[in-house]
Write a protein that holds these residues in place. Structure first.
Motif, PDB file in Angstrom:
ATOM      1  N   UNK A 162      45.627  37.881  49.220  1.00 53.17           N
ATOM      2  CA  UNK A 162      45.411  36.369  48.707  1.00 53.17           C
ATOM      3  C   UNK A 162      44.312  36.397  47.670  1.00 53.17           C
ATOM      4  N   UNK A 163      43.125  37.098  48.029  1.00 50.19           N
ATOM      5  CA  UNK A 163      42.047  37.492  46.992  1.00 50.19           C
ATOM      6  C   UNK A 163      42.713  37.822  45.692  1.00 50.19           C
ATOM      7  N   UNK A 164      43.579  39.018  45.774  1.00 47.84           N
ATOM      8  CA  UNK A 164      43.977  39.693  44.665  1.00 47.84           C
ATOM      9  C   UNK A 164      44.877  38.664  43.861  1.00 47.84           C
ATOM     10  N   UNK A 165      45.797  37.890  44.511  1.00 49.55           N
ATOM     11  CA  UNK A 165      46.781  37.200  43.777  1.00 49.55           C
ATOM     12  C   UNK A 165      46.029  36.020  43.168  1.00 49.55           C
ATOM     13  N   UNK A 166      44.603  35.612  43.742  1.00 46.30           N
ATOM     14  CA  UNK A 166      44.088  34.631  42.993  1.00 46.30           C
ATOM     15  C   UNK A 166      43.423  35.153  41.710  1.00 46.30           C
ATOM     16  N   UNK A 167      43.170  36.411  41.642  1.00 45.35           N
ATOM     17  CA  UNK A 167      42.640  36.813  40.418  1.00 45.35           C
ATOM     18  C   UNK A 167      43.552  36.933  39.387  1.00 45.35           C
ATOM     19  N   UNK A 168      44.855  37.352  39.947  1.00 38.91           N
ATOM     20  CA  UNK A 168      46.025  37.390  38.990  1.00 38.91           C
ATOM     21  C   UNK A 168      46.404  36.053  38.517  1.00 38.91           C
ATOM     22  N   UNK A 169      46.219  35.151  39.263  1.00 37.86           N
ATOM     23  CA  UNK A 169      46.220  33.533  38.705  1.00 37.86           C
ATOM     24  C   UNK A 169      45.220  32.994  37.843  1.00 37.86           C
ATOM     25  N   UNK A 170      44.213  33.753  37.923  1.00 43.68           N
ATOM     26  CA  UNK A 170      42.986  33.274  37.077  1.00 43.68           C
ATOM     27  C   UNK A 170      43.192  33.966  35.576  1.00 43.68           C
ATOM     28  N   UNK A 171      43.667  35.281  35.867  1.00 44.70           N
ATOM     29  CA  UNK A 171      44.004  36.080  34.416  1.00 44.70           C
ATOM     30  C   UNK A 171      45.016  35.442  33.777  1.00 44.70           C
TER      31      UNK A 171
END
Length: 456
Positions: free
Chosen positions: A329-338
């Motif tokens: 979930x943390x990583x997906x949040x990073x992808x969403x930010x990107x």
């Protein structure tokens, strides 16, 4: 005979030859980031000032200095390998740089080295050189130009404005190696910048561990340049550098609120509309564990404001995947930010448990294969963003600085590309072009990272 690589440029390794005979000869190997490169330039400048020559090969050198990097495990390994090679080829080696701050590591791996110093240790390095290779007697003329010895091509140079860092990011050991922030006097910075410009430099790349913190350690003390007062602060510094008539590019800008003051200067053409902001992540939980600012929504809002003020701004950042505790979930949040931020340039590192970093003791370490898989996914997502943004530049015209010319063509950069870390603009043929000169071009083709253009 193996040449000693003392620097790198778009044209490949820079090899310095013996420029003064008879004189003691020092070989030099420079590794690591631009901040380490500046340390190397300062050491080489002092060597030349004292009459030493710089040898082009291990065999020609009377001793060898190795300026090391020690930030991540791969850099430590590269540095230890370079020290080992220098010992095998020459036998007399002085070690300096970030790995030197871990003197026991160097000594355990290579007990035969003559001396070990940490980073930013000019006097300690010179003392070791004097001990093992005495300086020539009574040099009676200056052997160095005002801009010193540089390892970059003639048309661009790094300008280091401070040393050390006051932050305590849990993944980083830079403060333990380079100490707390120490800002250079603004008059010294501006004098160096003027010397570089007078020597033909057309692009100044401003660097430090934390560029936006410049002057905080001395409470933004007022200095003097050209007879007028100038505060030791990144905004007045950028304004002053903008008066020199060259490209000014800012790197390693920690996103303090006052960074917003720089964007109008970019919109006005005083400095390049380019900002290198190391954000590291977008998940509040991971940013908190990293001891970094933890509000990605605020960051997105600021990015939107920056683009409203300066639509031409290019934004670069770096991120870490696989930090201890990072969930899917943390990583997906990073992808969403990107995807929301649509940054122009992105670098990504899989987390490396550097010895001495506080993050190493955090719970829930991420398996190595997961770190690398997430790194690959992030870069694939960024590649799509980059390809789409570069496609929008087709047909546009821009001013470029030529870095390299070969038989097959030329390699150049616009205001949107920093040397070594960003893509390039390729000019097939290269007829009539020379390295270090300006050209006006039209973009004709784009890939995920690079562009192709024709001279107008």
């Amino acid at each position: 005979m193996n040449p000693l690589v003392v620097g790198s440029s778009p044209t490949g390794p820079t090899i310095y030859k013996n420029m003064s005979t008879p004189a003691p000869k020092v070989g030099f190997v420079s590794l690591g980031c631009p901040k380490a490169l500046v340390d190397s330039e300062q050491i080489l400048t002092q060597l030349r000032a004292e009459g030493y020559a710089v040898a082009p090969t291990y065999q020609d050198a009377d001793l060898v200095i190795v300026n090391t990097c020690g930030f991540i495990d791969a850099a430590v390994e590269e540095s230890l390998d370079a020290i080992g090679e220098a010992l095998a080829e020459n036998g007399k080696v002085i070690v300096t740089g970030c790995l030197g701050a871990k003197g026991d590591v160097v000594k355990q791996a290579h007990p035969a080295v003559l001396a070990v110093t940490g980073p930013h240790a000019l006097q300690e390095v010179m003392s070791a050189v004097h001990t093992h290779l005495p300086a020539p007697h009574d040099p009676f003329i200056s052997l160095i130009p005002p801009q010193g010895i540089r390892l970059t091509p003639q048309h661009y140079a790094y300008l280091k404005i401070s040393e050390g860092c006051n932050h305590r990011c849990t993944f980083c050991i830079i403060p333990s190696m380079r100490g707390d922030l120490v800002s250079r006097p603004i008059n010294e910075v501006m004098q160096e910048a003027e010397n570089l410009v007078n020597a033909g430099v057309k692009e100044l790349l401003v660097i430090s561990q934390d560029t936006s913190a410049y002057g905080v350690d001395i409470k933004y003390r007022t200095g003097f340049w050209r007879g007028r007062p100038v505060k030791t602060h990144i905004t007045p510094l950028a304004q002053a550098l903008g008066e020199l008539g060259v490209w000014v590019r800012l790197h390693y800008v920690y996103p303090y609120p006052h960074v917003d003051e720089l964007i109008p200067l970019m919109a006005e053409g005083k400095i390049l509309p380019y900002l290198d902001v190391p954000l590291q992540h977008a998940s509040p939980a991971i940013l908190k564990a990293m001891k970094r600012p933890a509000n990605s929504e605020d960051t997105l809002a600021r990015i939107r404001r920056w683009r409203e003020i300066c639509p031409e701004i290019t934004l670069r950042s770096t991120f870490i995947t696989g930090f201890p505790g990072e969930t899917e979930d943390d990583f997906e949040r990073l992808l969403d930010f990107l995807r929301a931020a649509e940054l122009d340039r992105v670098g990504c590192f899989a987390y490396s448990p550097v010895e001495g970093a506080r993050a190493n003791v955090l719970a829930h370490p991420v398996p190595e294969e997961v770190k690398l898989e997430r790194q690959a996914r992030l870069m694939a997502a960024q590649e799509e963003i980059s390809a789409a943004k570069l496609q929008r530049r087709l047909g546009q015209t821009c001013r470029v600085l030529i870095d390299e010319v070969s038989e097959t063509g030329a390699s150049a950069r616009s205001a949107r590309e920093a040397p070594d870390i960003d893509g390039v603009i390729r000019l097939p043929g290269g007829a009539g072009l020379r390295a270090g000169e300006w050209a006006q071009v039209r973009i004709t083709a784009a890939s995920a990272h690079d562009l192709e253009a024709e001279k107008i």
